[in-house]
Design a protein around this motif. Structure first.
Motif, PDB file in Angstrom:
ATOM      1  N   VAL A   1       0.847  -1.180   0.000  1.00 22.25           N
ATOM      2  CA  VAL A   1       0.000   0.000   0.000  1.00 22.25           C
ATOM      3  C   VAL A   1       0.880   1.226   0.000  1.00 22.25           C
ATOM      4  N   LYS A   2       0.560   2.071  -0.912  1.00 18.12           N
ATOM      5  CA  LYS A   2       1.288   3.339  -0.917  1.00 18.12           C
ATOM      6  C   LYS A   2       0.331   4.431  -0.500  1.00 18.12           C
ATOM      7  N   GLN A   3       0.813   5.283   0.369  1.00 20.41           N
ATOM      8  CA  GLN A   3      -0.020   6.404   0.760  1.00 20.41           C
ATOM      9  C   GLN A   3       0.299   7.581  -0.124  1.00 20.41           C
ATOM     10  N   GLU A   4      -0.733   8.127  -0.680  1.00 24.87           N
ATOM     11  CA  GLU A   4      -0.499   9.331  -1.444  1.00 24.87           C
ATOM     12  C   GLU A   4      -1.318  10.443  -0.846  1.00 24.87           C
ATOM     13  N   SER A   5      -0.615  11.325  -0.247  1.00 19.27           N
ATOM     14  CA  SER A   5      -1.336  12.382   0.422  1.00 19.27           C
ATOM     15  C   SER A   5      -1.760  13.431  -0.577  1.00 19.27           C
ATOM     16  N   ARG A   6      -3.014  13.619  -0.664  1.00 16.94           N
ATOM     17  CA  ARG A   6      -3.516  14.591  -1.625  1.00 16.94           C
ATOM     18  C   ARG A   6      -3.620  15.972  -1.020  1.00 16.94           C
ATOM     19  N   ASP A   7      -4.106  15.995   0.138  1.00 16.60           N
ATOM     20  CA  ASP A   7      -4.352  17.270   0.750  1.00 16.60           C
ATOM     21  C   ASP A   7      -4.085  17.145   2.237  1.00 16.60           C
ATOM     22  N   ALA A   8      -2.971  17.609   2.576  1.00 16.59           N
ATOM     23  CA  ALA A   8      -2.546  17.406   3.952  1.00 16.59           C
ATOM     24  C   ALA A   8      -3.466  18.130   4.925  1.00 16.59           C
ATOM     25  N   SER A   9      -3.931  19.267   4.524  1.00 19.53           N
ATOM     26  CA  SER A   9      -4.688  20.065   5.477  1.00 19.53           C
ATOM     27  C   SER A   9      -6.002  19.394   5.855  1.00 19.53           C
ATOM     28  N   SER A  10      -6.626  18.813   4.875  1.00 14.53           N
ATOM     29  CA  SER A  10      -7.905  18.201   5.200  1.00 14.53           C
ATOM     30  C   SER A  10      -7.734  16.764   5.628  1.00 14.53           C
ATOM     31  N   GLY A  11      -6.533  16.328   5.560  1.00 20.83           N
ATOM     32  CA  GLY A  11      -6.295  14.950   5.963  1.00 20.83           C
ATOM     33  C   GLY A  11      -6.790  13.968   4.929  1.00 20.83           C
ATOM     34  N   HIS A  12      -7.107  14.445   3.799  1.00 20.85           N
ATOM     35  CA  HIS A  12      -7.622  13.548   2.776  1.00 20.85           C
ATOM     36  C   HIS A  12      -6.476  12.815   2.119  1.00 20.85           C
ATOM     37  N   ARG A  13      -6.502  11.554   2.248  1.00 21.37           N
ATOM     38  CA  ARG A  13      -5.421  10.771   1.688  1.00 21.37           C
ATOM     39  C   ARG A  13      -5.983   9.730   0.756  1.00 21.37           C
ATOM     40  N   CYS A  14      -5.142   9.349  -0.143  1.00 24.99           N
ATOM     41  CA  CYS A  14      -5.542   8.262  -0.998  1.00 24.99           C
ATOM     42  C   CYS A  14      -4.435   7.230  -0.989  1.00 24.99           C
ATOM     43  N   SER A  15      -4.847   6.034  -1.162  1.00 17.72           N
ATOM     44  CA  SER A  15      -3.867   4.971  -1.146  1.00 17.72           C
ATOM     45  C   SER A  15      -3.844   4.272  -2.485  1.00 17.72           C
ATOM     46  N   VAL A  16      -2.691   3.858  -2.812  1.00 17.70           N
ATOM     47  CA  VAL A  16      -2.560   3.060  -4.025  1.00 17.70           C
ATOM     48  C   VAL A  16      -2.160   1.661  -3.607  1.00 17.70           C
ATOM     49  N   TYR A  17      -2.895   0.732  -4.062  1.00 18.21           N
ATOM     50  CA  TYR A  17      -2.650  -0.644  -3.650  1.00 18.21           C
ATOM     51  C   TYR A  17      -2.018  -1.424  -4.781  1.00 18.21           C
ATOM     52  N   THR A  18      -0.955  -2.010  -4.431  1.00 26.45           N
ATOM     53  CA  THR A  18      -0.317  -2.882  -5.396  1.00 26.45           C
ATOM     54  C   THR A  18      -0.887  -4.276  -5.209  1.00 26.45           C
ATOM     55  N   VAL A  19      -1.460  -4.749  -6.247  1.00 25.03           N
ATOM     56  CA  VAL A  19      -2.170  -6.022  -6.117  1.00 25.03           C
ATOM     57  C   VAL A  19      -1.602  -7.053  -7.074  1.00 25.03           C
ATOM     58  N   LEU A  20      -1.327  -8.183  -6.519  1.00 27.80           N
ATOM     59  CA  LEU A  20      -0.904  -9.296  -7.355  1.00 27.80           C
ATOM     60  C   LEU A  20      -2.163 -10.004  -7.837  1.00 27.80           C
ATOM     61  N   MET A  21      -2.386  -9.944  -9.127  1.00 28.82           N
ATOM     62  CA  MET A  21      -3.635 -10.466  -9.654  1.00 28.82           C
ATOM     63  C   MET A  21      -3.571 -11.981  -9.826  1.00 28.82           C
ATOM     64  N   GLN A  22      -4.733 -12.518  -9.998  1.00 27.52           N
ATOM     65  CA  GLN A  22      -4.849 -13.950 -10.206  1.00 27.52           C
ATOM     66  C   GLN A  22      -3.925 -14.438 -11.306  1.00 27.52           C
ATOM     67  N   ASP A  23      -3.949 -13.677 -12.341  1.00 30.47           N
ATOM     68  CA  ASP A  23      -3.211 -14.127 -13.518  1.00 30.47           C
ATOM     69  C   ASP A  23      -1.719 -13.866 -13.410  1.00 30.47           C
ATOM     70  N   GLY A  24      -1.304 -13.459 -12.257  1.00 30.61           N
ATOM     71  CA  GLY A  24       0.127 -13.321 -12.061  1.00 30.61           C
ATOM     72  C   GLY A  24       0.661 -11.927 -12.311  1.00 30.61           C
ATOM     73  N   THR A  25      -0.154 -11.077 -12.842  1.00 24.90           N
ATOM     74  CA  THR A  25       0.319  -9.734 -13.088  1.00 24.90           C
ATOM     75  C   THR A  25       0.199  -8.912 -11.818  1.00 24.90           C
ATOM     76  N   VAL A  26       1.000  -7.894 -11.785  1.00 25.86           N
ATOM     77  CA  VAL A  26       0.937  -6.996 -10.646  1.00 25.86           C
ATOM     78  C   VAL A  26       0.392  -5.662 -11.116  1.00 25.86           C
ATOM     79  N   ARG A  27      -0.601  -5.235 -10.482  1.00 26.56           N
ATOM     80  CA  ARG A  27      -1.206  -3.977 -10.910  1.00 26.56           C
ATOM     81  C   ARG A  27      -1.406  -3.065  -9.717  1.00 26.56           C
ATOM     82  N   GLU A  28      -1.608  -1.821 -10.042  1.00 28.10           N
ATOM     83  CA  GLU A  28      -1.848  -0.868  -8.970  1.00 28.10           C
ATOM     84  C   GLU A  28      -3.259  -0.309  -9.079  1.00 28.10           C
ATOM     85  N   PHE A  29      -3.882  -0.216  -7.970  1.00 24.30           N
ATOM     86  CA  PHE A  29      -5.241   0.322  -7.977  1.00 24.30           C
ATOM     87  C   PHE A  29      -5.376   1.391  -6.928  1.00 24.30           C
TER      88      PHE A  29
END
Length: 472
Positions: free
Chosen positions: A35-63
């Motif tokens: 999980v990567k944290q991507e802080s969008r707006d520090a003041s409001s505390g609004h954060r978004c996370s990017v999840y690195t997911v190993l998919m069924q088919d073996g690929t790694v993707r980020e969501f």
DNA sequence: TCTGCCGGGGG
DNA sequence: CCCCCGGCAGA
């Protein structure tokens, strides 16, 4: 940070359902790798996370979190992750999540103590849910309540991974393997084995036991390249971002993670060999980190020469008369520069650069000065059998106790972060009885930054003391 | 007059 | 010990 990690930890390894890629009807299942944290707006505390997911088919993707949540929504029955994700970030509205993730600061009580509210610790809930999901998938027979009990015990102290591990062992085999693969393929860093801080540092760096000769008999603080055979008990130069941390610990008031967070650029200001990654596959290069320079050379001698000639405008190998040298560097470097010269100019031969990042601007702020004996030659000195580097120490007075907890008082001043413990051995200014020190004519913080930027002044200037940053 | 900083003092 | 500031003195 603790909290952030906590949450991450709870998500990593979880099975999620990501939105179907174009052309696919159904969402794909995968396992969260990171999980990567991507802080969008520090003041409001609004954060978004990017999840690195190993998919069924073996690929790694980020969501993004939304995507994953969507994926989960598509598989309505598999809600668990969504709920746990919620805690982790984006919807900063939740007080809990906010308190835990914002600023990376952890209120100890909040995290380590059982939740005061009648209900369960949020993490217990989350964990329970996660556990349920696993049950569904793997017919896990452990009862939730048992799990909960266990969890509560754990949550009364520091949350540690193994608590989780014990209960998901089976699943983790698979997941772990995937994680390893993923991290190998995505991470630019090589995780170096943890350095034994207690041995390597406490013994000699702290407690005044700091002695230049404590590292190697030759008197050189050295590491070899590229065969990376550093003595485990010998602090070696930073190898990676990870290996920085143990070194910094002592000077940063122990386990404060947020303190570690602050470190970043400032710790990279040395002419250190660019981190060696793998044995035999990397060449050691030296990068000049002088402001706006960044020249890369392959040899220590080269970089040394470069710094001398280009930045210090001097060729002498002789008596780099510490104080003046340092002053020069100070003057030309400005705020952030003071550390550069710690490599170009001898600072302390046995000081791993990363360790001595914190410096006090002024001698009177420091305690228990330790005087490092002077040695004749200066700069980088190759040691006999292996390529190595040493910082020869001029008569430098180390002010401040490197590991002193009180020393690292957080002050929030940017300047503080860019300080280096090693302070010039200012030849005892105005030796006692003598009259007032004549006014320095160089630029001082006040002049340089102006009244409006008083925050940027060195401490001494703020206190109307003799400027320690732009010493004449 | 401006500015660096000593010495003293408050918290 | 940290920090502030009055006031001196050099530029």
């Amino acid at each position: 940070m603790h909290a952030r990690r906590l949450v991450k930890r709870s998500v990593v390894g979880s099975r999620v359902y990501a939105p179907a890629p174009a052309g696919h009807a159904a969402p794909l299942a995968g396992v969260v790798q990171a999980v990567k944290q991507e802080s969008r707006d520090a003041s409001s505390g609004h954060r978004c996370s990017v999840y690195t997911v190993l998919m069924q088919d073996g690929t790694v993707r980020e969501f993004s979190e939304e995507e994953i949540a969507l994926g989960s929504a598509q598989m309505a029955a598999k809600g668990p992750l969504k709920s746990s994700l919620k805690q982790s970030s984006c919807n900063g509205g939740e007080r809990d999540g906010q308190a835990q993730s914002q600023n990376g600061v952890v209120q100890k009580g909040e995290v380590t103590l059982p939740s005061p509210e009648g209900g369960e610790d949020p993490r217990v809930l989350e964990h329970k849910r996660t556990g349920r999901a696993l049950d569904q998938e793997k017919d896990h027979t452990r009862s939730v309540s048992l799990l909960e009990q266990k969890r509560k015990v754990v949550s009364s102290s520091i949350d540690v991974p193994h608590a989780r591990k014990s209960e998901e062992e089976v699943d983790m085999d698979k997941v772990t393997a995937a994680m390893v693969l993923t991290s190998l393929s995505t991470s630019p860093l090589v995780r170096s084995p943890p350095v034994k801080v207690s041995e390597g540092l406490n013994g000699s760096w702290k407690d005044g036991g700091f002695t230049p000769s404590s590292y190697s008999s030759s008197g050189c603080w050295s590491w070899s390249a590229p065969s990376d055979q550093s003595n485990p008990s010998t602090p070696s130069p930073p190898l990676s971002a990870d290996s920085f941390k143990p070194f910094r610990m002592p000077s940063l008031n122990g386990p404060q993670d947020d303190a570690l967070d602050e470190q970043d650029g400032s710790s990279l200001l040395f002419d250190e060999p660019i981190p060696r990654k793998r044995k035999n596959s990397m060449k050691v290069m030296f990068k000049c980190l002088w402001k706006n320079c960044g020249k890369v050379l392959s040899t220590a001698a080269g970089i040394q020469r470069h710094i001398r000639t280009v930045h210090l405008s001097r060729n002498c190998d002789s008596e780099c008369s510490d104080a003046t040298e340092q002053k020069r560097a100070d003057t030309s470097n400005g705020i952030n520069g003071t550390k550069n010269e710690s490599s170009s100019t001898p600072l302390s031969r046995s000081a791993p650069s990363a360790l001595y990042l914190v410096h006090t601007d002024h001698a009177y702020q420091a305690t228990a000065p330790v005087t490092i004996p002077s040695t004749s030659s200066a700069g980088f000195t190759p040691c006999s059998n292996s390529f190595s580097i040493s910082w020869q120490s001029p008569p430098v007075t180390f002010t401040g106790t490197p590991a002193s907890p009180t020393h690292s008082r957080t002050q929030g001043f940017s300047e503080q972060r860019s300080q280096t413990i090693a302070v010039l051995s200012s030849p005892p200014r105005a030796t006692g009885s003598l009259s007032r020190k004549s006014r320095g004519e160089g630029k001082k913080c006040r002049k340089v930054y102006g009244m409006e930027n008083r925050d940027m002044w060195c401490t001494a200037c703020r206190w109307k003391k003799a400027c320690q940053r732009f010493v004449d």
